[in-house]
Write an enzyme that holds these catalytic residues in place. Structure first.
Site, short mmCIF file in Angstrom:
data_model
loop_
_atom_site.label_atom_id
_atom_site.label_comp_id
_atom_site.label_asym_id
_atom_site.label_seq_id
_atom_site.Cartn_x
_atom_site.Cartn_y
_atom_site.Cartn_z
CB VAL A 19 -0.93 0.02 1.24
CG1 VAL A 19 -1.87 1.23 1.19
CG2 VAL A 19 -1.74 -1.27 1.35
CE1 TYR A 164 -5.53 14.83 -5.19
CE2 TYR A 164 -7.78 15.53 -5.72
CZ TYR A 164 -6.91 14.70 -5.02
OH TYR A 164 -7.42 13.75 -4.16
N1 LIG Z 1 -9.38 12.69 2.04
C1 LIG Z 1 -10.17 12.96 1.02
O1 LIG Z 1 -11.14 13.73 1.15
C2 LIG Z 1 -9.92 12.33 -0.33
C3 LIG Z 1 -10.89 12.51 -1.31
C4 LIG Z 1 -10.69 11.95 -2.57
C5 LIG Z 1 -9.55 11.22 -2.81
N2 LIG Z 1 -8.61 11.08 -1.84
C6 LIG Z 1 -7.41 10.31 -2.20
O2 LIG Z 1 -7.22 9.27 -1.26
C7 LIG Z 1 -5.83 9.00 -1.12
C8 LIG Z 1 -5.43 9.06 0.34
O3 LIG Z 1 -5.66 10.37 0.82
P1 LIG Z 1 -5.76 10.72 2.37
O4 LIG Z 1 -6.92 11.62 2.53
O5 LIG Z 1 -5.64 9.52 3.20
O6 LIG Z 1 -4.46 11.65 2.51
P2 LIG Z 1 -3.36 11.76 3.67
O7 LIG Z 1 -2.67 13.06 3.44
O8 LIG Z 1 -3.95 11.46 5.00
O9 LIG Z 1 -2.38 10.56 3.30
C9 LIG Z 1 -1.63 10.57 2.10
C10 LIG Z 1 -0.33 9.85 2.34
O10 LIG Z 1 0.42 9.90 1.11
C11 LIG Z 1 1.76 10.13 1.45
N3 LIG Z 1 2.51 10.70 0.34
C12 LIG Z 1 2.52 11.98 -0.11
N4 LIG Z 1 3.40 12.12 -1.11
C13 LIG Z 1 3.95 10.89 -1.31
C14 LIG Z 1 4.93 10.39 -2.20
N5 LIG Z 1 5.55 11.19 -3.08
N6 LIG Z 1 5.25 9.07 -2.14
C15 LIG Z 1 4.65 8.26 -1.24
N7 LIG Z 1 3.74 8.67 -0.35
C16 LIG Z 1 3.39 9.99 -0.39
C17 LIG Z 1 1.72 11.07 2.64
O11 LIG Z 1 2.96 11.07 3.35
C18 LIG Z 1 0.55 10.51 3.42
O12 LIG Z 1 0.97 9.55 4.37
C19 LIG Z 1 -5.11 10.04 -2.00
O13 LIG Z 1 -4.80 9.47 -3.27
C20 LIG Z 1 -6.13 11.13 -2.15
O14 LIG Z 1 -5.93 11.89 -3.33
C21 LIG Z 1 -8.77 11.61 -0.60
#
Ligand SMILES: NC(=O)c1ccc[n+]([C@@H]2O[C@H](COP(=O)([O-])OP(=O)(O)OC[C@H]3O[C@@H](n4cnc5c(N)ncnc54)[C@H](O)[C@@H]3O)[C@@H](O)[C@H]2O)c1
Length: 257
Positions: A19, A164
């Protein structure tokens, strides 16, 4: 609404999963759910501290996990992380492309440096990881499952998230094409599109923005990270025998397209 992580078995027992971005939010919830159902999980992230916390949470609940530092924007890191999963667990069966990052800002204020970073993580990341994983699946001759985290932003756009959203739309197209190309190798590729989910990614948003989004959601709340995680784990599991190339929103009804 949190889901009991030890509730129903879902056909991931003994599987080896990687993951990305698993040190926080949805990636942590996915990792914990996979491990609670008996998968062995390589937790990867650029955030070593967050990754270690995820591993600790899994191991203290009796699961199997280890951490590998991986920046998904680097193809070299992506290849090394897939190798690490195979070295640690003997094979790789599941890849979850979860890592994501963004800054909310009007497109007219963006600069090319921001575009490169957003594209590097959100679009090139899944490309790098998928290529490395698919090569492994084919070499092992085992088939495999890939689940990509897109976003409703990739289906309907999102104010302040032009590049994005473009990346997340690209992830949907990538999913469908890899599903077509991977089918002959028994590789299934699907996509989950969360709506607004209560993670550190949205914690930085203005409360007024969050309130306005929640007001537009038929179910009138944000998702808990366990909710998109549940669907990701199903799509990654042996229970998913015949779905590929699909995009499913987990967004309380915000989008229905
Ligand atoms: N939270 C929301 O509302 C939401 C909505 C739609 C989609 N998403 C998507 O869900 C996924 C998870 O998001 P989340 O809300 O848990 O975010 P989050 O910020 O809690 O977690 C994201 C993780 O990705 C890691 N990360 C960032 N850059 C990285 C890199 N270059 N290489 C490896 N890891 C890296 C960060 O360190 C972090 O641990 C993402 O793809 C996000 O775009 C989130």
């Amino acid at each position: 609404m949190a889901i009991d992580p030890s509730s129903s078995p879902m056909g991931v027992e003994g599987r080896a999963a990687l993951v990305t971005g698993a040190g926080s939010g949805i990636g942590r919830a996915i990792s914990r759910r996979l491990a609670a159902l008996g998968a062995r999980v390589l937790v990867t992230d650029i955030n070593d501290e967050g990754g270690a916390e995820t591993v600790q949470a899994i191991v203290s609940a009796g699961g199997v996990a280890s951490f590998h530092h991986c920046d998904v924007s680097s193809y070299t890191d992506a290849q090394a992380s897939i190798r690490a999963a195979r070295d640690t667990f003997g094979s790789i069966d599941i890849l979850v492309n979860n890592a994501g990052w963004d800054v909310i800002q009007p497109f007219l204020q963006n600069d090319p440096e921001l575009w490169d970073k957003v594209i590097g993580i959100n679009l090139k990341g899944p490309i790098h990881m998928s290529r490395a994983a698919m090569e492994a699946f084919v070499e092992q001759d085992t088939g495999g499952k890939i689940v990509n985290l897109s976003s409703d932003a990739g289906r309907v756009g999102s104010l302040g998230e032009a590049v994005y959203s473009a990346c997340k739309g690209g992830v949907i197209a990538l999913t469908k094409t890899l599903a077509r190309e991977g089918a002959r190798y028994k590789i299934q590729v699907n996509c989950v599109a969360p709506g607004i989910t209560d993670t550190p990614l949205v914690a930085g948003l203005d409360q007024k923005v969050i309130d306005a989004i929640v007001k537009a959601i038929p179910m009138r709340r944000m998702a808990d990270p366990d909710e998109p995680a549940e669907l990701v784990v199903f799509l990654a599991s042996d229970s998913n025998t015949y779905m590929t190339g699909q995009v499913i929103s987990v967004s309380g009804g915000l989008t229905m397209s």
